[in-house]
Design a protein around this motif. Sequence first.
Motif, PDB file in Angstrom:
ATOM      1  N   PHE A 230       0.828  -1.208   0.000  1.00  0.00           N
ATOM      2  CA  PHE A 230       0.000   0.000   0.000  1.00  0.00           C
ATOM      3  C   PHE A 230       0.859   1.253   0.000  1.00  0.00           C
ATOM      4  N   ALA A 231       0.378   2.279  -0.704  1.00  0.00           N
ATOM      5  CA  ALA A 231       1.057   3.564  -0.746  1.00  0.00           C
ATOM      6  C   ALA A 231       0.173   4.665  -0.151  1.00  0.00           C
ATOM      7  N   GLU A 232      -0.750   4.281   0.738  1.00  0.00           N
ATOM      8  CA  GLU A 232      -1.639   5.233   1.392  1.00  0.00           C
ATOM      9  C   GLU A 232      -1.922   4.748   2.807  1.00  0.00           C
ATOM     10  N   LYS A 233      -2.490   5.637   3.614  1.00  0.00           N
ATOM     11  CA  LYS A 233      -2.860   5.235   4.975  1.00  0.00           C
ATOM     12  C   LYS A 233      -4.030   4.279   4.912  1.00  0.00           C
ATOM     13  N   VAL A 234      -3.883   3.125   5.528  1.00  0.00           N
ATOM     14  CA  VAL A 234      -4.914   2.096   5.491  1.00  0.00           C
ATOM     15  C   VAL A 234      -4.823   1.283   6.771  1.00  0.00           C
ATOM     16  N   LEU A 235      -5.963   0.803   7.231  1.00  0.00           N
ATOM     17  CA  LEU A 235      -6.014  -0.091   8.388  1.00  0.00           C
ATOM     18  C   LEU A 235      -6.497  -1.450   7.891  1.00  0.00           C
ATOM     19  N   LEU A 236      -5.630  -2.461   7.993  1.00  0.00           N
ATOM     20  CA  LEU A 236      -5.957  -3.814   7.546  1.00  0.00           C
ATOM     21  C   LEU A 236      -6.411  -4.643   8.740  1.00  0.00           C
ATOM     22  N   THR A 237      -7.541  -5.318   8.594  1.00  0.00           N
ATOM     23  CA  THR A 237      -8.059  -6.137   9.688  1.00  0.00           C
ATOM     24  C   THR A 237      -7.819  -7.619   9.463  1.00  0.00           C
ATOM     25  N   GLN A 238      -7.630  -8.014   8.217  1.00  0.00           N
ATOM     26  CA  GLN A 238      -7.340  -9.418   7.914  1.00  0.00           C
ATOM     27  C   GLN A 238      -6.738  -9.516   6.516  1.00  0.00           C
ATOM     28  N   PHE A 239      -5.778 -10.438   6.353  1.00  0.00           N
ATOM     29  CA  PHE A 239      -5.272 -10.713   5.016  1.00  0.00           C
ATOM     30  C   PHE A 239      -4.660 -12.105   4.992  1.00  0.00           C
ATOM     31  N   GLU A 240      -4.562 -12.652   3.801  1.00  0.00           N
ATOM     32  CA  GLU A 240      -3.991 -13.976   3.611  1.00  0.00           C
ATOM     33  C   GLU A 240      -3.390 -14.058   2.221  1.00  0.00           C
ATOM     34  N   HIS A 241      -2.471 -14.989   2.032  1.00  0.00           N
ATOM     35  CA  HIS A 241      -1.964 -15.270   0.690  1.00  0.00           C
ATOM     36  C   HIS A 241      -2.505 -16.627   0.277  1.00  0.00           C
ATOM     37  N   ARG A 242      -2.974 -16.697  -0.973  1.00  0.00           N
ATOM     38  CA  ARG A 242      -3.612 -17.925  -1.435  1.00  0.00           C
ATOM     39  C   ARG A 242      -3.362 -18.115  -2.925  1.00  0.00           C
ATOM     40  N   GLU A 243      -3.157 -19.358  -3.301  1.00  0.00           N
ATOM     41  CA  GLU A 243      -2.999 -19.708  -4.709  1.00  0.00           C
ATOM     42  C   GLU A 243      -4.370 -20.026  -5.302  1.00  0.00           C
ATOM     43  N   ILE A 244      -4.716 -19.323  -6.386  1.00  0.00           N
ATOM     44  CA  ILE A 244      -5.974 -19.529  -7.081  1.00  0.00           C
ATOM     45  C   ILE A 244      -5.673 -19.700  -8.563  1.00  0.00           C
ATOM     46  N   ASN A 245      -6.022 -20.850  -9.103  1.00  0.00           N
ATOM     47  CA  ASN A 245      -5.746 -21.130 -10.520  1.00  0.00           C
ATOM     48  C   ASN A 245      -4.280 -20.880 -10.885  1.00  0.00           C
ATOM     49  N   SER A 246      -3.404 -21.410 -10.049  1.00  0.00           N
ATOM     50  CA  SER A 246      -1.953 -21.361 -10.278  1.00  0.00           C
ATOM     51  C   SER A 246      -1.372 -19.951 -10.221  1.00  0.00           C
ATOM     52  N   ARG A 247      -2.082 -19.014  -9.628  1.00  0.00           N
ATOM     53  CA  ARG A 247      -1.555 -17.668  -9.412  1.00  0.00           C
ATOM     54  C   ARG A 247      -1.636 -17.353  -7.923  1.00  0.00           C
ATOM     55  N   LEU A 248      -0.661 -16.624  -7.445  1.00  0.00           N
ATOM     56  CA  LEU A 248      -0.603 -16.308  -6.021  1.00  0.00           C
ATOM     57  C   LEU A 248      -1.147 -14.898  -5.795  1.00  0.00           C
ATOM     58  N   TYR A 249      -2.094 -14.794  -4.861  1.00  0.00           N
ATOM     59  CA  TYR A 249      -2.736 -13.517  -4.549  1.00  0.00           C
ATOM     60  C   TYR A 249      -2.637 -13.227  -3.056  1.00  0.00           C
ATOM     61  N   LEU A 250      -2.762 -11.951  -2.732  1.00  0.00           N
ATOM     62  CA  LEU A 250      -3.048 -11.519  -1.369  1.00  0.00           C
ATOM     63  C   LEU A 250      -4.508 -11.103  -1.330  1.00  0.00           C
ATOM     64  N   LEU A 251      -5.279 -11.656  -0.408  1.00  0.00           N
ATOM     65  CA  LEU A 251      -6.677 -11.301  -0.197  1.00  0.00           C
ATOM     66  C   LEU A 251      -6.743 -10.489   1.096  1.00  0.00           C
ATOM     67  N   ILE A 252      -7.235  -9.252   0.994  1.00  0.00           N
ATOM     68  CA  ILE A 252      -7.080  -8.294   2.085  1.00  0.00           C
ATOM     69  C   ILE A 252      -8.414  -7.620   2.396  1.00  0.00           C
ATOM     70  N   SER A 253      -8.698  -7.441   3.671  1.00  0.00           N
ATOM     71  CA  SER A 253      -9.845  -6.636   4.091  1.00  0.00           C
ATOM     72  C   SER A 253      -9.352  -5.539   5.032  1.00  0.00           C
TER      73      SER A 253
END
Length: 271
Positions: A146-169
């Motif tokens: 992130f390049a801005e002020k943000v408050l993250l409450t949950q995140f995870e890294h997961r492989e979906i269809n052979s691609r790696l993502y970060l899923l963030i709330s």
Amino acid sequence: MKLERYNQKLLAVLGTIAVVALVLFVLFMGGLIINEVMRNFRFNDQPDNALIVDRDSTETKENTEEFIRKQELTLGTPRLIDTLQSLYLIPVSQVNLKEPEQIRRRKTEALLDLSMSKGYGYHSYSGYFNNIILYNRPADRKTPVFAEKVLLTQFEHREINSRLYLLISGTTKDTNKNGKLDGADLQSFWLYDLQTATLKQVAFEGLSLNTYYVPHASAEILLNMSRDKDRNGEIDEYREPTIIKRLNLTSGKVDDLVDDRLQKQLQELID
């Protein structure tokens, strides 16, 4: 005489049972009380590390700014998320300073530069964080997501269809106007593609993310979101309705899983 002795023995047995039952009840209730006291003590003992929204700052002619620093970042333990590329994830949270500090610094802009291949692995983080650092160990490159002020409450890294993502709330807006970014504010969803180093935010006015679900063998993410019906900047999970949005990972489009026509039809059944 025998009947009298029998009654005495019976009363003695019943009295003993009653005393034992009373003792067990007292111990049980005492245990519950102690457990509740300890739980409240642990809860109240936790620091309030919500992200402060506003700060007292002034700008100078030398393209610098002066402000009072009340929180300082703290780094979590690196976790390997891509073995082939030796890519690590470092959670970034914040702590409240005992004594605020006067800070003067030159204004800068954050730059993102990351090019990574697919990976694998899974781990979830919950709490209050303000950023995520991706650490490429062979290249010794550290990249904030992130390049801005943000408050993250949950995140995870997961492989979906052979691609790696970060899923963030998390949230970037103090929607309930309490002066802090925290879990009570309306929550957004972010998807970070580690292969393309792109960050996509999914947010709608008056909606707050509750949970998300990744269907098996699918290129979609289902987002369960609540509607802030009374517009107070917070969600009452028992009083305000929820909907399901569908994020297509291939096209990047977001739509309603259950369309308006079907929702209206179902609503008419309960009216």
